[in-house]
Write a protein that holds these residues in place. Structure first.
Motif, PDB file in Angstrom:
ATOM      1  N   LYS A 104       0.799  -1.056   0.285  1.00 37.76           N
ATOM      2  CA  LYS A 104       0.348  -0.040  -0.326  1.00 37.76           C
ATOM      3  C   LYS A 104       0.986   1.466  -0.593  1.00 37.76           C
ATOM      4  O   LYS A 104       1.300   1.622   1.030  1.00 37.76           O
ATOM      5  CB  LYS A 104      -1.037   0.086   1.226  1.00 37.76           C
ATOM      6  CG  LYS A 104      -2.003  -1.021   1.107  1.00 37.76           C
ATOM      7  CD  LYS A 104      -2.923  -0.492   2.384  1.00 37.76           C
ATOM      8  CE  LYS A 104      -4.403  -0.551   1.977  1.00 37.76           C
ATOM      9  NZ  LYS A 104      -5.139  -0.343   3.300  1.00 37.76           N
ATOM     10  N   SER A 105       0.875   1.495  -1.095  1.00 30.43           N
ATOM     11  CA  SER A 105       2.439   2.798  -1.167  1.00 30.43           C
ATOM     12  C   SER A 105       1.283   4.111  -1.934  1.00 30.43           C
ATOM     13  O   SER A 105       0.572   3.700  -2.516  1.00 30.43           O
ATOM     14  CB  SER A 105       3.263   2.790  -1.943  1.00 30.43           C
ATOM     15  OG  SER A 105       2.966   2.083  -3.062  1.00 30.43           O
ATOM     16  N   PHE A 106       2.102   5.157  -1.862  1.00 28.66           N
ATOM     17  CA  PHE A 106       0.997   6.191  -2.170  1.00 28.66           C
ATOM     18  C   PHE A 106       2.189   7.249  -2.548  1.00 28.66           C
ATOM     19  O   PHE A 106       2.541   7.811  -2.008  1.00 28.66           O
ATOM     20  CB  PHE A 106      -0.155   7.236  -1.246  1.00 28.66           C
ATOM     21  CG  PHE A 106      -0.303   8.379  -1.989  1.00 28.66           C
ATOM     22  CD1 PHE A 106      -1.305   8.975  -2.412  1.00 28.66           C
ATOM     23  CD2 PHE A 106      -0.018   9.543  -0.718  1.00 28.66           C
ATOM     24  CE1 PHE A 106      -1.726   9.665  -2.899  1.00 28.66           C
ATOM     25  CE2 PHE A 106      -1.000  10.117  -1.064  1.00 28.66           C
ATOM     26  CZ  PHE A 106      -1.861  10.489  -1.960  1.00 28.66           C
ATOM     27  N   PRO A 107       2.705   6.848  -4.140  1.00 30.01           N
ATOM     28  CA  PRO A 107       3.986   8.113  -4.198  1.00 30.01           C
ATOM     29  C   PRO A 107       3.197   9.190  -4.475  1.00 30.01           C
ATOM     30  O   PRO A 107       2.317   8.923  -4.760  1.00 30.01           O
ATOM     31  CB  PRO A 107       4.037   7.259  -5.658  1.00 30.01           C
ATOM     32  CG  PRO A 107       3.118   6.343  -6.548  1.00 30.01           C
ATOM     33  CD  PRO A 107       1.928   5.542  -4.892  1.00 30.01           C
ATOM     34  N   VAL A 108       3.698  10.501  -4.673  1.00 30.00           N
ATOM     35  CA  VAL A 108       3.726  12.023  -4.389  1.00 30.00           C
ATOM     36  C   VAL A 108       4.077  12.067  -5.530  1.00 30.00           C
ATOM     37  O   VAL A 108       5.631  12.470  -5.089  1.00 30.00           O
ATOM     38  CB  VAL A 108       3.628  12.453  -3.115  1.00 30.00           C
ATOM     39  CG1 VAL A 108       3.286  13.434  -3.249  1.00 30.00           C
ATOM     40  CG2 VAL A 108       2.580  11.804  -2.232  1.00 30.00           C
ATOM     41  N   THR A 109       4.138  13.581  -6.483  1.00 31.93           N
ATOM     42  CA  THR A 109       4.718  13.662  -7.449  1.00 31.93           C
ATOM     43  C   THR A 109       5.403  15.316  -6.344  1.00 31.93           C
ATOM     44  O   THR A 109       4.950  15.725  -6.185  1.00 31.93           O
ATOM     45  CB  THR A 109       4.621  14.150  -8.681  1.00 31.93           C
ATOM     46  OG1 THR A 109       3.086  15.008  -8.935  1.00 31.93           O
ATOM     47  CG2 THR A 109       3.984  12.227  -9.370  1.00 31.93           C
ATOM     48  N   TRP A 110       6.363  15.457  -7.553  1.00 29.90           N
ATOM     49  CA  TRP A 110       6.568  17.181  -7.270  1.00 29.90           C
ATOM     50  C   TRP A 110       5.471  18.085  -7.326  1.00 29.90           C
ATOM     51  O   TRP A 110       5.133  19.063  -6.941  1.00 29.90           O
ATOM     52  CB  TRP A 110       7.733  17.586  -7.717  1.00 29.90           C
ATOM     53  CG  TRP A 110       8.993  17.093  -7.431  1.00 29.90           C
ATOM     54  CD1 TRP A 110       9.988  16.335  -7.300  1.00 29.90           C
ATOM     55  CD2 TRP A 110       9.519  17.759  -5.847  1.00 29.90           C
ATOM     56  NE1 TRP A 110      11.046  16.165  -7.001  1.00 29.90           N
ATOM     57  CE2 TRP A 110      10.788  17.213  -5.457  1.00 29.90           C
ATOM     58  CE3 TRP A 110       8.955  18.743  -5.039  1.00 29.90           C
ATOM     59  CZ2 TRP A 110      12.087  16.958  -4.662  1.00 29.90           C
ATOM     60  CZ3 TRP A 110       9.775  18.783  -3.478  1.00 29.90           C
ATOM     61  CH2 TRP A 110      10.910  17.350  -3.434  1.00 29.90           C
ATOM     62  N   ASP A 111       4.956  17.719  -8.200  1.00 34.81           N
ATOM     63  CA  ASP A 111       3.649  18.375  -9.253  1.00 34.81           C
ATOM     64  C   ASP A 111       2.201  18.638  -7.267  1.00 34.81           C
ATOM     65  O   ASP A 111       2.033  19.666  -7.950  1.00 34.81           O
ATOM     66  CB  ASP A 111       2.987  18.412 -10.251  1.00 34.81           C
ATOM     67  CG  ASP A 111       4.213  19.427 -11.552  1.00 34.81           C
ATOM     68  OD1 ASP A 111       4.877  19.613 -11.198  1.00 34.81           O
ATOM     69  OD2 ASP A 111       3.557  18.325 -12.225  1.00 34.81           O
ATOM     70  N   GLN A 112       1.971  17.136  -7.463  1.00 30.91           N
ATOM     71  CA  GLN A 112       0.959  16.699  -6.862  1.00 30.91           C
ATOM     72  C   GLN A 112       1.115  17.873  -4.964  1.00 30.91           C
ATOM     73  O   GLN A 112       0.382  18.479  -4.558  1.00 30.91           O
ATOM     74  CB  GLN A 112       0.221  15.634  -6.187  1.00 30.91           C
ATOM     75  CG  GLN A 112      -0.439  14.768  -5.836  1.00 30.91           C
ATOM     76  CD  GLN A 112      -0.500  13.718  -5.629  1.00 30.91           C
ATOM     77  OE1 GLN A 112       0.101  12.945  -6.182  1.00 30.91           O
ATOM     78  NE2 GLN A 112      -1.418  13.144  -4.895  1.00 30.91           N
ATOM     79  N   PHE A 113       2.198  17.877  -4.608  1.00 31.46           N
ATOM     80  CA  PHE A 113       2.551  18.167  -3.713  1.00 31.46           C
ATOM     81  C   PHE A 113       2.455  19.250  -3.509  1.00 31.46           C
ATOM     82  O   PHE A 113       2.618  20.009  -2.427  1.00 31.46           O
ATOM     83  CB  PHE A 113       4.104  17.668  -2.911  1.00 31.46           C
ATOM     84  CG  PHE A 113       4.638  17.692  -1.912  1.00 31.46           C
ATOM     85  CD1 PHE A 113       3.890  16.889  -0.749  1.00 31.46           C
ATOM     86  CD2 PHE A 113       5.883  18.004  -0.724  1.00 31.46           C
ATOM     87  CE1 PHE A 113       4.621  17.371   1.004  1.00 31.46           C
ATOM     88  CE2 PHE A 113       6.345  18.822   0.066  1.00 31.46           C
ATOM     89  CZ  PHE A 113       5.088  17.838   1.079  1.00 31.46           C
TER      90      PHE A 113
END
Length: 165
Positions: free
Chosen positions: A7-16
């Motif tokens: 269960k991972s939630f990768p966050v991009t720079w744009d999303q962050f």
């Protein structure tokens, strides 16, 4: 968490960046803050974005360590909050604490003890720590591991179902 890939939630720079700006929008109606305290290291980026958006010029950090890569341990204060910001808080000034995530609430509790009257805001919140923060943007389940942009590299990822294309 046993296997962070489950269960991972990768966050991009744009999303962050978008989520951090959304946090600033949510905080705009709460009156002016005189200072912002970023919880280093994860809170440094959202605190800079929030400080810019809310025109907060007094920016401080507190360095608290509770994670060692992917496991949580004892909370240790590596760098305390400056006397200037503590005095602002003691005099009744509005201080904003910003972090990237509240997980179990252990780090949040330690920083809240330093600034009991401050407003605490995080970009992401997990259920065990959610009660420790006043404002957040996105809640994720307790067993989800968030991979922040500074933890990521561009690479192939297998489909969630485990199958192949």
């Amino acid at each position: 968490m046993n296997n962070p890939a489950d269960k991972s939630f990768p966050v991009t720079w744009d999303q962050f960046h978008r989520d951090s700006r959304a946090l600033a929008w949510r905080l705009t109606g709460m009156g002016g803050f005189e200072a912002v305290v970023a919880i280093a290291r994860g809170g440094l980026v959202p605190a800079a974005i929030v400080a810019r958006e809310l025109n907060i010029r007094v920016i401080e950090s507190v360095s608290v360590k509770s994670y060692d890569h992917q496991s949580q341990g004892q909370v240790r204060v590596l760098k305390p909050i400056s006397e200037q910001v503590l005095e602002i808080s003691k005099a009744g000034g509005r201080v904003l604490i910003v972090d990237d995530l509240v997980d179990t609430g252990a780090t949040a509790r330690a920083v809240r003890d330093m600034l009991p009257g401050a407003h605490f805001a995080t970009v992401y919140a997990k259920p065990k720590g959610r009660e420790m923060v006043d404002t957040f943007i996105t809640e994720v389940s307790q067993d989800t591991w968030i991979f922040f942009p500074w933890d990521l590299d561009v690479a192939y990822v297998a489909p969630i179902s485990g199958g192949t294309d």
